[in-house]
Design an enzyme around this catalytic site. Structure first.
Site, short mmCIF file in Angstrom:
data_model
loop_
_atom_site.label_atom_id
_atom_site.label_comp_id
_atom_site.label_asym_id
_atom_site.label_seq_id
_atom_site.Cartn_x
_atom_site.Cartn_y
_atom_site.Cartn_z
N CYS A 1 0.83 -1.20 0.00
CA CYS A 1 0.00 0.00 0.00
C CYS A 1 0.87 1.26 0.00
CB CYS A 1 -0.90 -0.01 1.22
SG CYS A 1 -1.90 1.47 1.41
N CYS B 1 -1.24 5.75 7.17
CA CYS B 1 -2.51 5.17 7.63
C CYS B 1 -2.31 4.40 8.93
CB CYS B 1 -3.06 4.25 6.53
SG CYS B 1 -4.55 3.36 7.00
N CYS C 1 -2.42 -0.56 8.97
CA CYS C 1 -1.39 -1.61 8.82
C CYS C 1 -0.12 -1.16 9.51
CB CYS C 1 -1.09 -1.84 7.35
SG CYS C 1 -2.40 -2.60 6.43
N CYS D 1 -7.86 -0.16 -0.22
CA CYS D 1 -7.10 -0.73 0.90
C CYS D 1 -6.62 -2.14 0.56
CB CYS D 1 -7.99 -0.76 2.14
SG CYS D 1 -7.27 -1.65 3.53
N GLN E 1 -16.79 -11.71 12.80
CA GLN E 1 -15.34 -11.69 12.60
C GLN E 1 -15.00 -11.19 11.19
OE1 GLN E 1 -13.01 -12.12 14.72
NE2 GLN E 1 -13.62 -13.57 16.31
N ASP F 1 -14.36 -16.47 25.08
CA ASP F 1 -13.76 -15.60 24.07
C ASP F 1 -14.01 -14.16 24.51
OD1 ASP F 1 -12.70 -14.42 21.84
OD2 ASP F 1 -14.20 -15.17 20.43
N CYS G 1 -7.95 -12.38 22.23
CA CYS G 1 -7.40 -11.39 21.30
C CYS G 1 -6.28 -10.58 21.95
CB CYS G 1 -8.51 -10.46 20.81
SG CYS G 1 -9.33 -9.53 22.13
#
Length: 465
Positions: free
Chosen positions: A72, A78, A81, A164, A287, A393, A420
């Site tokens: 990118c 940005c 990422c 993107c 998700q 979770d 996570c």
């Protein structure tokens, strides 16, 4: 100790939770955005604390052997990422090491144990274009032109980007049609500073299996002028299934309001994870990486070791994604989730899949589970509520201790923990392993390539009564 505005040359040896490079100068730790493991960089200290500081990358003196050219063009500006400049192979190694390090440092587990039970990280064959959802803020550039894109890291400055590298290619077509519609019909973009203007965000969802497309405009008002022109344009796109708008007139950073109004088609799209079909509305939690979700939930199902005779609790169940996966192999599944809309989605998803052995509770996990346990003991004197398998979770903050203690009291043979955040995971695993459980298997799953985030799934077994 370094001071603000000092210059230094530093070798980057690790990376932080947001993908920033970490290096040391005479024992003093510096965090350097845009630097990757193996870089030797010239930096300027921007903020200096006693033990550590933050520095700006001024020059790459010697590039890392793992440094790669970002796909990118706006990857550095940005905020989406953080680690696209790091080779994908090294990203996977970094993420596995992050999980491993937290289990050892925070969880207190022995290195030999972790190295024995930790399975290879599950990476992606194609680590780009994996997101089935994108939320683009709409605004204006300095010349007053309409733009769509993403916020620069830690700011609300929009970086224009219609294509993107993590999103699906159709997003660009949709954005250009929306911006053309706004320009032609003199429809304004929302301005955060004044609170004026109409269109705030464009939400796009794409069904990877069904190829169904959803577009939802988030607006600062109750009506979208000339909406029929927009729907006529968007409806020409193959797969377009749902066009709606969402009302959000609040002065807030929260993207979506509570009210959805239908413009064209239906209010939801459908998609599959494995053999389970899901209805997804603009407000549904789902998700964002369906390929890796299948891997993650498949791993959780394998760790659960179901034979068809088990009673399973799925705590923090969302719209029932894991619950319905488990219900295919369990005798009975109970799901718990604090968001009422998510539970409505879970019940509807159970219904459309013909799953009758899943039951769902609305409420906080730290209240529902202990209350259920207490009520069961009251109704069944001399007995305790029991689960054969409990799956959790939780959000990034991990489980409340009341949830962990009730899980231990319910005495499941196995606990499957999906996380996570490997730091709070390590903390919670330490509690469980101090209260009758042993850590059996760990696997990291790369749900978000090119970012610093990593999911982990663990299997624990009961070692004493």
């Amino acid at each position: 100790m370094l001071k603000k505005n000092d210059m230094a040359v530093v070798t980057i040896s690790d990376m932080g939770v947001d993908g920033e490079g970490i290096g040391k100068v005479d024992g003093y730790t510096l965090f350097v955005k845009d630097a990757v493991i193996g870089d030797v960089v010239n930096v300027k200290v921007m903020k200096a604390k006693k033990q550590y500081g933050y520095a700006r990358l001024m020059e790459i003196v010697e590039p890392s052997p793992y440094r790669t050219e970002p796909v990118c063009s706006v990857a550095r500006q940005c905020g989406g990422c953080q680690i696209q400049s790091l080779s994908y192979e090294k990203q996977l190694e970094f993420k596995k090491n992050k999980v491993r390090g937290n289990l050892i440092r925070i969880g207190g587990f022995e290195e030999k144990l972790i190295d024995r039970i930790m399975e290879p990280i599950a990476g992606m064959e194609e680590p780009f274009h994996y997101r089935n959802k994108a939320q683009y803020p709409i605004g204006k550039d300095k010349e007053g032109n309409l733009i769509a894109g993403f916020y620069a890291g830690r700011t609300h400055q929009i970086i224009s980007n219609h294509d993107c590298a993590l999103g699906v290619p159709i997003n660009r077509v949709i954005l250009e049609k929306v911006l053309a519609f706004m320009k032609e019909n003199h429809i304004s973009a929302y301005d955060e500073t004044t609170g004026k203007g109409l269109v705030r965000h464009v939400l796009i969802r794409f069904g990877f299996i069904t190829k169904e497309i959803m577009v939802c405009l988030v607006i600062n008002g109750t009506k979208l002028p000339c909406a029929e022109k927009l729907t006529e344009s968007l409806a020409q796109i193959p797969g377009m299934t749902s066009i709606t708008y969402n009302i959000n007139c609040e002065n807030t950073n929260v993207i979506m309001g509570n009210e959805i109004r239908l413009l064209w088609g239906q209010e939801y799209i459908t998609d599959y994870i494995g053999d389970v079909k899901y209805q997804i509305s603009p407000l549904s939690f789902y998700q964002v990486n369906p390929v890796q979700t299948n891997v993650l939930y498949g791993q959780a199902l394998e760790y659960a070791g179901l034979t068809g005779n088990e009673t399973v609790w799925d705590v923090y169940c969302g719209i029932g994604t894991i619950s319905l996966f488990l219900a295919q192999k369990a005798k009975k599944v109970y799901g718990v989730e604090i968001v009422p809309q998510a539970i409505e989605d879970a019940k509807r998803n159970a219904e459309i899949n013909g799953i009758q052995n899943a039951e769902f509770y609305v409420g906080k996990a730290e209240e529902v589970l202990p209350d259920y346990y207490a009520a069961y003991a009251k109704e069944h004197p001399g007995e305790n509520a029991h689960a054969d398998v409990i799956v959790v979770d939780p959000p990034r903050k991990g489980c409340e201790e009341s949830v962990l203690s009730t899980m231990v009291n319910m005495g499941p043979d196995r606990i499957v923990y999906v996380s996570c955040d490997s730091a709070t995971l390590a903390r919670d695993l330490k509690y469980l392993c101090e209260n009758g459980y042993g850590l059996e298997k760990v696997r990291a799953v790369d749900m978000f390539p090119m970012t610093g985030h990593v999911e982990t799934v663990c299997c624990l077994h009961r070692v004493n009564s």
